[in-house]
Enzyme design. Structure first.
Site, PDB file in Angstrom:
ATOM      1  N   SER A  70     -45.845 -38.249  35.371  1.00 17.66           N
ATOM      2  CA  SER A  70     -45.468 -38.755  36.692  1.00 17.66           C
ATOM      3  C   SER A  70     -44.221 -38.097  37.266  1.00 17.66           C
ATOM      4  O   SER A  70     -43.919 -38.290  38.456  1.00 17.66           O
ATOM      5  CB  SER A  70     -45.256 -40.271  36.622  1.00 17.66           C
ATOM      6  OG  SER A  70     -46.465 -40.914  36.263  1.00 17.66           O
ATOM      7  N   GLU A  83       0.781  -1.234   0.000  1.00 15.92           N
ATOM      8  CA  GLU A  83       0.000   0.000   0.000  1.00 15.92           C
ATOM      9  C   GLU A  83       0.817   1.291   0.000  1.00 15.92           C
ATOM     10  O   GLU A  83       0.355   2.319  -0.475  1.00 15.92           O
ATOM     11  CB  GLU A  83      -0.929   0.020   1.236  1.00 15.92           C
ATOM     12  CG  GLU A  83      -1.940  -1.115   1.275  1.00 15.92           C
ATOM     13  CD  GLU A  83      -3.041  -0.953   0.240  1.00 15.92           C
ATOM     14  OE1 GLU A  83      -3.216   0.157  -0.288  1.00 15.92           O
ATOM     15  OE2 GLU A  83      -3.721  -1.957  -0.054  1.00 15.92           O
TER      16      GLU A  83
END
Length: 595
Positions: free
Chosen positions: A353, A84
Site C-alpha cells: 500500500s 637506528e
C-alpha cells in the site's frame, strides 16, 4: 721472462681496474633517479568524515596518514635516532664508524647483533631498492644514500623515513602507527610509547607487542636506555617510562555506518579507482553521525520487539534523507552488517500500500479533490490470463461504500484505490511513478496500484520527495572530496526536478496527513508535530513499510525476510515498520527546536 711477467701483471692490473671501473660505472648508471623524491608522496589512506565531523572509516591499501617533517615532535625524531642511527646528524649518508662498531660487536658476539645501515640507507632501500641481500644492493644503497644526503636536509630525510616505515599490524608511517598501537595522535604519545614505536621498523613481526610482549618490552627498554645515554630524556623520564605497560590490543579504526560506507566505497571506487585507496582523499559524507546511531538503535530495538512475536531472521532497512538537499543523513541496510553485507535499501521488494499515493496523485492531477467520493465496495476486473477474474479485497473484508479520497487513502482501502486507478488509467499511474524516480520495471496492471511490482527502498524514498515538495530530489551520499593538497576535486550540489505543482503538493500533504490523523498510521500522532506518510503491507505480510516525512526529513522503513516468506500473522506496516520510524524520529531534533 721478467718482462713477460711484468706484462702479465700489468695486463692483469689493467683488466682488474677495467672490470672494477666497469662495475662502478654500471652501478652509477643503474641507480634510480633520486629526483623522484621531489614529488614524493607515499600511498596514503583516504578518510571519510560524517557531516558532523566524525571519522567513519578509512579506505587504504597501506594504512598511512602523511605528516610533514616539521610537524613531527623532536622527541619522536630523537627516539628513532637512538634506535637506528645515533650518528645520524654527523655522517654523510653512510656511517663508516657505525659500520666498524657494528662489525666489532658482531664478531664479539659471534652473531649478527647489530646492522650498520643508517636511516638514510634504510630510506633508500625502502623507496628505491628490492630487499635482496647482496653486495651489489648494499653498494647501490650506499651510493643512493650519499646522493640523497647532498640534496635533502637531515630533517627532511628523517621525515620521509618516518612516513615510509612499516610498523606492523598494517600501519605505515608514524601517524598510523600511533593510531594503531595507542589509539591517539602521534603528537600525544608518551615517551614510553614513542620508544615502543621506534623498536618496530627493525622487525615488525618479531617485535609485535600483542604476540611477543616479553621480547618487545626488553627492546623498548633498550631504546629508552639509549635515549637516556644520548641525553634525549632525563633519568626521571627514563625511570617513569620503564613503568609504563605495553598496549594490549590494536586500535583499528572504527567502521561506522557500515552499510552506508560500503555504498559510498562502491560509488567512489567506480569513479576514482585506485586513487581511493592511495591518494589520501578527504571525503565529506552527508551522513549525520548522531542520526545514524539513532537509526541503528531504532532498527535493533524494533526488530527485537518483532522477534518476541515471530521467529528471528526478520530484517529491516531505514533511510533518512534531508528534503532541502537530498543529503542522506542515515542509512541502515539490515540488522547486522558483520553478519550479512546484503543491503536491503537497494533490494527489490513489493511496496504494498505504500505505492497507493501514486494513484491518488494522478487522480489529483486529473482534477479530483481530496473530498471527492469513490466507491468502496467489492469489485472485480479481468485477470492477467483468459477467463480469470481478479477481485481485490480490503483488509478484514470490510467495505465502506462511498468514501472520500481522503478516507480511502487514510484507511488504505484496496477496492476504492483500484477502482480509482481504473478510472484515471493505470498506465498514467505507472508513467507518473517513473517520473518520480522509480526506475525498476513497473507493470501496467491494476494490481500495481496495490504495490504488486517490485521496487527498491532507495527509489521509493526518493519518489516520496515529490509528495513532500513537488520535486524529485536526488539522494546524495557525499558533499565534497578534497585531495591531499586541500584542493576540492568534486562537490555535489543538490539536484531537484519539479514534478508536481504547489496546489497538488498541498492536496497530497492533506491526504498523507490524514493517514496519520485518522488512518493506519495514527500511532505517529505521539510525535506531536505534523507528520505525513503512508503505511504499506503486502497481502501475505511478507513486506511491511512506513514512508513518511515532516518539513525537514523524509524517512523510509522496510521490514521483511530475505527469503520473502511472511513476517508473521497481522504483521502489517503499522505494527512493524511504523514503530521503528517513530522511534527514530522522536529524538531527531533537540527539544528547543520542537518548542
Amino acid at each position: 721472462m721478467k718482462i713477460k711477467i711484468i706484462h702479465i701483471l700489468l695486463f692483469s692490473s689493467l683488466f682488474f681496474i677495467g672490470v672494477i671501473g666497469g662495475y662502478i660505472y654500471w652501478l652509477f648508471s643503474d641507480l634510480p633517479d633520486i629526483k623522484a623524491l621531489e614529488g614524493y608522496r607515499p600511498s596514503e589512506s583516504s578518510i571519510v568524515y560524517s557531516s558532523d565531523g566524525q571519522v567513519l572509516t578509512e579506505f587504504f591499501y597501506e594504512r598511512r596518514t602523511f605528516v610533514p617533517y616539521y610537524e613531527i615532535p623532536d622527541i619522536i625524531k630523537q627516539a628513532f635516532i637512538a634506535a637506528e642511527d645515533v650518528r645520524f646528524y654527523k655522517h654523510p649518508g653512510v656511517d663508516v664508524i657505525g659500520i666498524l662498531r657494528a662489525l666489532y660487536r658482531d664478531i664479539k658476539s659471534r652473531s649478527i647483533v647489530e646492522g650498520g645501515s643508517t636511516i638514510t640507507q634504510q630510506l633508500a632501500k625502502m623507496l628505491f631498492l628490492n630487499p635482496e641481500r647482496s653486495i651489489t644492493r648494499k653498494l647501490k644503497e650506499a651510493l643512493l644514500s650519499m646522493q640523497i644526503e647532498k640534496k635533502y636536509t637531515k630533517d627532511e630525510i628523517l621525515g620521509l623515513y618516518l612516513n615510509q616505515a612499516y610498523f606492523g599490524n598494517r600501519a605505515y608511517g608514524i601517524a598510523a602507527a600511533a593510531e594503531t598501537y595507542f589509539g591517539k595522535s602521534f603528537k600525544e604519545l608518551k615517551i614510553s610509547e614513542i620508544a615502543l614505536l621506534a623498536s618496530l621498523p627493525k622487525a615488525p613481526s618479531a617485535y609485535n607487542p600483542f604476540k611477543k610482549p616479553d621480547i618487545v618490552l626488553k627492546r623498548r627498554n633498550i631504546i629508552l636506555r639509549k635515549m637516556l645515554e644520548e641525553g634525549f630524556i632525563t633519568k626521571e623520564q627514563y625511570n617513569e617510562s620503564l613503568k609504563e605497560p605495553l598496549p594490549e590490543h590494536p586500535h583499528w579504526r572504527k567502521f561506522e555506518a557500515p552499510y552506508f560506507v560500503e555504498v559510498l566505497r562502491q560509488e567512489l571506487e567506480s569513479k576514482y579507482g585506485d586513487r581511493l585507496y592511495k591518494d589520501g582523499l578527504r571525503i565529506y559524507a552527508t551522513i549525520d553521525y548522531n542520526l545514524q546511531k539513532k537509526a541503528e538503535e531504532a532498527v535493533t530495538k524494533g526488530l527485537a520487539e518483532i522477534h518476541k512475536r515471530t521467529k528471528p531472521q526478520v530484517q529491516a532497512a531505514l533511510i533518512a534523507m534531508e528534503l532541502k538537499t537530498g543529503y542522506v543523513k542515515a542509512l541502515v541496510g539490515g540488522n547486522d552488517f558483520w553478519e550479512t553485507q546484503y543491503n536491503r535499501v537497494f533490494s527489490l521488494r513489493q511496496p504494498g500500500s505504500a505505492f497507493k499515493p501514486f494513484v491518488y496523485a494522478v487522480a489529483l492531477m486529473e482534477g479530483y479533490s481530496p473530498d471527492d467520493l469513490i466507491l468502496d465496495t467489492p469489485v472485480s476486473f479481468p485477470g492477467a490470463t483468459a477467463n480469470k477474474i481478479w477481485s481485490p479485497r480490503n483488509y478484514n473484508n470490510e467495505y465502506y461504500g462511498e468514501v472520500s479520497l481522503r478516507t480511502a487513502i487514510a484507511r488504505s482501502l484496496n477496492a476504492a484505490t483500484v477502482r480509482l486507478a481504473s478510472q484515471v488509467g493505470i498506465k498514467k499511474v505507472v508513467e507518473f511513478a517513473e517520473q518520480c524516480g522509480l526506475s525498476t520495471k513497473i507493470y501496467p496492471y491494476l494490481s500495481t496500484a496495490l504495490g504488486a511490482s517490485d521496487i527498491k527502498p532507495i527509489e521509493l524514498t526518493q519518489s516520496y520527495s515529490v509528495f513532500a515538495t513537488g520535486k524529485k530530489i536526488k539522494p546524495i551520499f557525499y558533499e565534497k572530496i578534497i585531495d591531499h593538497n586541500g584542493v576540492v576535486i568534486e562537490e555535489n550540489k543538490p539536484e531537484a526536478e519539479t514534478i508536481l505543482s504547489e496546489e497538488i503538493v498541498e492536496s497530497m500533504r492533506e491526504l498523507l496527513r490524514e493517514v496519520v490523523l485518522s488512518g493506519t498510521a495514527q500511532r505517529a500522532k505521539e510525535l506531536d508535530r505534523e507528520i505525513y506518510g503512508k503505511t504499506g503491507t503486502t497481502n501475505d505480510f511478507s513486506d511491511a513499510w512506513f514512508v513518511g516525512f515532516d518539513n525537514d526529513l523524509l524517512v523510509s522503513v522496510w521490514v521483511g525476510r530475505d527469503n520473502h516468506k511472511p513476517i508473521g500473522p497481522k504483521e502489517a506496516g503499522s505494527r512493524t515498520a511504523l514503530p521503528i520510524w517513530i522511534d527514530f524520529m522522536k529524538d531527531v531534533y533537540p527539544p528547543e527546536v520542537l518548542k
